[in-house]
Design an enzyme around this catalytic site. Structure first.
Site, mmCIF file in Angstrom:
data_model
loop_
_atom_site.group_PDB
_atom_site.id
_atom_site.type_symbol
_atom_site.label_atom_id
_atom_site.label_comp_id
_atom_site.label_asym_id
_atom_site.label_seq_id
_atom_site.Cartn_x
_atom_site.Cartn_y
_atom_site.Cartn_z
ATOM 1 N N LYS A 140 0.843 -1.187 0.000
ATOM 2 C CA LYS A 140 0.000 0.000 0.000
ATOM 3 C C LYS A 140 0.880 1.240 0.000
ATOM 4 O O LYS A 140 1.885 1.298 0.731
ATOM 5 C CB LYS A 140 -0.909 -0.006 1.237
ATOM 6 N N GLU A 200 -1.969 -0.093 -8.841
ATOM 7 C CA GLU A 200 -3.424 -0.183 -8.713
ATOM 8 C C GLU A 200 -3.997 1.165 -8.268
ATOM 9 O O GLU A 200 -3.479 1.799 -7.346
ATOM 10 C CB GLU A 200 -3.722 -1.274 -7.675
ATOM 11 N N LYS A 229 -13.806 -7.282 -7.456
ATOM 12 C CA LYS A 229 -14.092 -7.726 -6.084
ATOM 13 C C LYS A 229 -15.578 -8.034 -5.980
ATOM 14 O O LYS A 229 -16.406 -7.219 -6.403
ATOM 15 C CB LYS A 229 -13.739 -6.631 -5.064
HETATM 16 MG MG MG Z 1 -7.170 -1.776 -4.127
#
Ligand code: MG
Length: 358
Positions: free
Chosen positions: A161, A215, A264
């Protein structure tokens, strides 16, 4: 077969350690577990794990939605998936987490009725899929230490992240690459933390650290910015928050605004919609990844892994939510063992057993 009852339970499991992304910090996996019962005695389990930072939904709202869906679905055959989905869409706009819980339970029932694991119903390309493992935002030193531990445990791909400041993000990636060495894939997730121009600058400066993909560099609504980054960067760019459903996928793909799409279940509303996204992408020559919410438990991960394993165009997986749970509340499906290869049970449906102690 007819739906006679839909039960909903909630679980709240502390994570082993808090997980930070550019949008905030998550401390617990909170999700709704549904049990769809039928007049034939066959039942199915599903999960809605609302990630409020991503979908804007919370647990009480998801539970309320499922109660609305129960009223609309009593008497419907749960194996008539197209009809079930039409009823869900008429009962509530959006509400992807509640819809996913029902959709998942209906696929579980369909698998049990057919005597087949769901990954076979969905295509059966493989019975397993390799997942990455994610390092949350922290100091570069701590992130590098975690990444090195994961590589020692056998993981080939580290997702990290980022999305705070340019200098901090570069320091994080540098520390991780130095800790894991070459040969390990590093993918970044900025969770909308950068502007388009900032993304281009950071990606250029990260060139020496061999990044697999980036991403969601820009805010979810900035399709023009996403397209600009994709067209001006040599690293693959993947959408996450910009692509909830098949309509988003069609817009992104038709303007070539992304190179890869992260699907997702909790964003799109379940396996049925996920299949549509994957079909649009595959037709356009764009590969997909199967991702998850931090809030999901082993139900959501098992359903997502079934879809990812079953379809050839889903070439990547980021299905690591169960690895961060301090406790497993639900038995069956994929467990919490921390390993890169997610191997699906061969039992009919998803192989779910039920909630512990309830
Ligand atoms: Mg993501």
């Amino acid at each position: 077969m007819k739906i006679t009852n839909i039960k909903v339970d909630t679980v709240e499991v502390p994570l082993v350690e808090p997980f930070t992304i550019s949008l905030g910090t998550i401390t617990h996996a909170k999700s709704a577990i549904v049990k769809v019962e039928t007049d034939e005695g066959i039942f199915g389990y599903g999960e809605g794990g609302p990630g409020i930072l991503i979908t804007g939904e919370n647990l009480p709202g998801t539970v309320d939605c499922i109660k609305v869906f129960e009223k609309a679905l009593i008497g419907t055959d749960p194996t008539d998936l197209e009809k079930v989905y039409w009823i869900l869409d008429r009962a509530a706009a959006h509400a992807p987490c509640g819809k996913t819980a029902i959709d998942m339970a209906c696929y579980d029932i369909l698998g049990k009725k057919a005597g087949l694991p769901v990954y076979k119903l969905l295509g059966g390309y493989s019975n397993s899929i390799e997942t990455d493992i994610t390092v949350g935002i922290d100091t570069p030193e701590y992130m590098a230490k975690k990444a090195a531990e994961f590589v020692k445990m056998g993981f080939n791909t580290i997702k990290t992240k980022v999305g705070t400041t340019t200098e901090e993000d570069i320091a994080r990636v540098k520390a991780i690459r130095e800790a894991v060495g070459s040969g390990v894939k590093i993918r970044l997730d900025a969770n909308q933390g950068w502007s388009a121009k900032q993304a281009i600058q950071i990606i250029e400066r990260l060139d020496e650290y061999d990044i697999e993909l980036v991403e969601q560099p820009v805010p979810y609504y900035d399709f023009e910015g996403l397209e600009y980054v994709t067209k001006n960067s040599k690293v693959l760019i993947m959408s996450d928050e910009s692509c909830f459903n098949a309509k988003d996928a069609l817009r992104l793909v038709s303007r070539r605004a992304v190179d890869v799409v992260n699907i997702k279940l909790m964003k799109c509303g379940g396996i049925r919609e996920a299949l549509k996204i994957n079909s649009i992408c595959e037709t356009a020559g764009i590969e997909c990844m199967l991702g998850c919410m931090v809030e999901e438990t082993n139900l959501g991960i098992t359903a997502a892994a079934s879809l990812g394993a079953a379809t050839k165009n889903i070439t990547r997986a980021d299905l690591d939510a169960t690895f961060t749970l301090s406790e497993l509340m639900f038995e069956g499906g994929i467990g919490t063992e921390v390993k890169k290869d997610l191997v699906l049970p061969e039992e009919p449906g998803f192989g779910f057993k039920g909630l512990k102690n309830r």
